[in-house]
Design a protein around this motif. Sequence first.
Motif, PDB file in Angstrom:
ATOM      1  N   TRP A  22      32.613  30.463  40.494  1.00  0.00           N
ATOM      2  CA  TRP A  22      34.048  30.647  40.746  1.00  0.00           C
ATOM      3  C   TRP A  22      34.770  31.062  39.466  1.00  0.00           C
ATOM      4  CZ3 TRP A  22      37.082  31.280  44.765  1.00  0.00           C
ATOM      5  CH2 TRP A  22      38.463  31.171  44.577  1.00  0.00           C
ATOM      6  N   LEU A  23      34.445  30.431  38.350  1.00  0.00           N
ATOM      7  CA  LEU A  23      35.067  30.810  37.082  1.00  0.00           C
ATOM      8  C   LEU A  23      34.713  32.247  36.712  1.00  0.00           C
ATOM      9  CD1 LEU A  23      34.552  27.546  34.982  1.00  0.00           C
ATOM     10  CD2 LEU A  23      36.679  28.407  35.964  1.00  0.00           C
ATOM     11  N   GLY A  24      33.485  32.656  37.012  1.00  0.00           N
ATOM     12  CA  GLY A  24      33.108  34.040  36.760  1.00  0.00           C
ATOM     13  C   GLY A  24      33.891  35.004  37.619  1.00  0.00           C
ATOM     14  N   LEU A  25      34.165  34.606  38.858  1.00  0.00           N
ATOM     15  CA  LEU A  25      34.929  35.479  39.761  1.00  0.00           C
ATOM     16  C   LEU A  25      36.383  35.631  39.325  1.00  0.00           C
ATOM     17  CD1 LEU A  25      33.655  34.415  43.293  1.00  0.00           C
ATOM     18  CD2 LEU A  25      33.306  36.607  42.169  1.00  0.00           C
ATOM     19  N   THR A  26      36.924  34.623  38.647  1.00  0.00           N
ATOM     20  CA  THR A  26      38.310  34.734  38.197  1.00  0.00           C
ATOM     21  C   THR A  26      38.477  35.849  37.163  1.00  0.00           C
ATOM     22  OG1 THR A  26      37.934  33.038  36.486  1.00  0.00           O
ATOM     23  CG2 THR A  26      38.773  32.298  38.624  1.00  0.00           C
ATOM     24  N   LEU A  27      37.400  36.225  36.487  1.00  0.00           N
ATOM     25  CA  LEU A  27      37.478  37.314  35.516  1.00  0.00           C
ATOM     26  C   LEU A  27      37.669  38.663  36.213  1.00  0.00           C
ATOM     27  CD1 LEU A  27      34.536  36.223  33.171  1.00  0.00           C
ATOM     28  CD2 LEU A  27      36.999  35.774  32.882  1.00  0.00           C
ATOM     29  N   SER A  28      37.024  38.812  37.375  1.00  0.00           N
ATOM     30  CA  SER A  28      37.151  40.054  38.148  1.00  0.00           C
ATOM     31  C   SER A  28      36.834  39.739  39.607  1.00  0.00           C
ATOM     32  CB  SER A  28      36.190  41.123  37.607  1.00  0.00           C
ATOM     33  OG  SER A  28      36.273  42.306  38.385  1.00  0.00           O
ATOM     34  N   PRO A  29      37.836  39.393  40.399  1.00  0.00           N
ATOM     35  CA  PRO A  29      37.599  38.962  41.790  1.00  0.00           C
ATOM     36  C   PRO A  29      37.344  40.140  42.727  1.00  0.00           C
ATOM     37  CG  PRO A  29      39.937  38.871  41.291  1.00  0.00           C
ATOM     38  CD  PRO A  29      39.252  39.269  40.011  1.00  0.00           C
ATOM     39  N   THR A  30      36.149  40.702  42.649  1.00  0.00           N
ATOM     40  CA  THR A  30      35.761  41.826  43.503  1.00  0.00           C
ATOM     41  C   THR A  30      34.475  41.487  44.237  1.00  0.00           C
ATOM     42  OG1 THR A  30      34.453  42.890  41.754  1.00  0.00           O
ATOM     43  CG2 THR A  30      36.807  43.469  41.888  1.00  0.00           C
TER      44      THR A  30
END
Length: 340
Positions: free
Chosen positions: A234-242
């Motif tokens: 989830w934290l990784g997705l906050t960098l680029s939510p695609t």
Amino acid sequence: MHARDRAALRLAIGMALAVFLAYGMALRLPFVVCVMAAVVLSKPGPPLPLGKGLVGGLVVGLLVIAGGLMVPLLENFAAAGVMLTAVVLYLLFLAGLRSGNPLTMVLVLSFALIPVAGVAEQALVPALAGALALGLGVGTLVAAVSAALFPESLAAGAKRKGLPGPAARWIALRAVVIVMPVFVLALTNPSFYLAAIMKTVALGQQAGETDARSAGRELVGSTLLGAALAAVVWLGLTLSPTLWMLVLWLCAAAMWTASGMYGTRRTALPPPFWSNVLITALILLGPAIEDSAAGKSVLKGALMRTSLFVAVALYAWVTVRMLERWRGRRASEPQPEVAR
């Protein structure tokens, strides 16, 4: 390339494809597709042939129909419906333990989820049935393609052997005792406890593959590590939510858990531990993505689901310990002599 490395790649690539299809096509309950694909792809032994995959899909379809028929029974005759559900789940667990086929979890999931979904909303049943079938199909298809590209065995170990009758009956009963309280609880609030049913079925399957001594570490530990893995993704997705980032992050998560599952990196934990870590992460991450899309508080929902999952894992651990202790006392008691 070693067979265990190919097995890890098969799981990671299959997970990436399942995520791309489920979320790219905007399916309802996309995380269910991913969980089903993970169950199929993490199966030990050779990949599931396409023919058996079609048969498995037919069996899942029949269980979906049977689960749908359970809805009016649960709504009008709750006690009889719960008892009948317990009997069917026991028979499914027993069949899987005797055959040694871990794909029994697919059947248990199908039968446990459909009645709960039907009680919540009848329109949810076709969507859930489609997600179950698509997940099974994606896992089977990716495994078949991998087998065609790499003809030798892709699994790290041999096919599991079935358990003898008495041991299989006891472990199946133990699994039902773990699953049924959460199933009954889910009937009171199906929309909230739907993910908990999936987690509990995974714990019931995992509890059948562990002993009382290591149950706490494996059941509770895998749940906590799965929650941590979901938080990292989830934290990784906050960098680029695609969509592409979601595919890549879950592919990486599947690769990491697969490396422990198939022994490509050294770990003292058994394969079911790592399988449950991945399944827990998927079950937690999917509803969090839906909460974010609906404008709900992701942190609040994640904390509630994680707390519920940890509580269920603790219950499973205590249940295994108490049942095994009771069984040990029964075995140590002197048997009465039969009068001649």
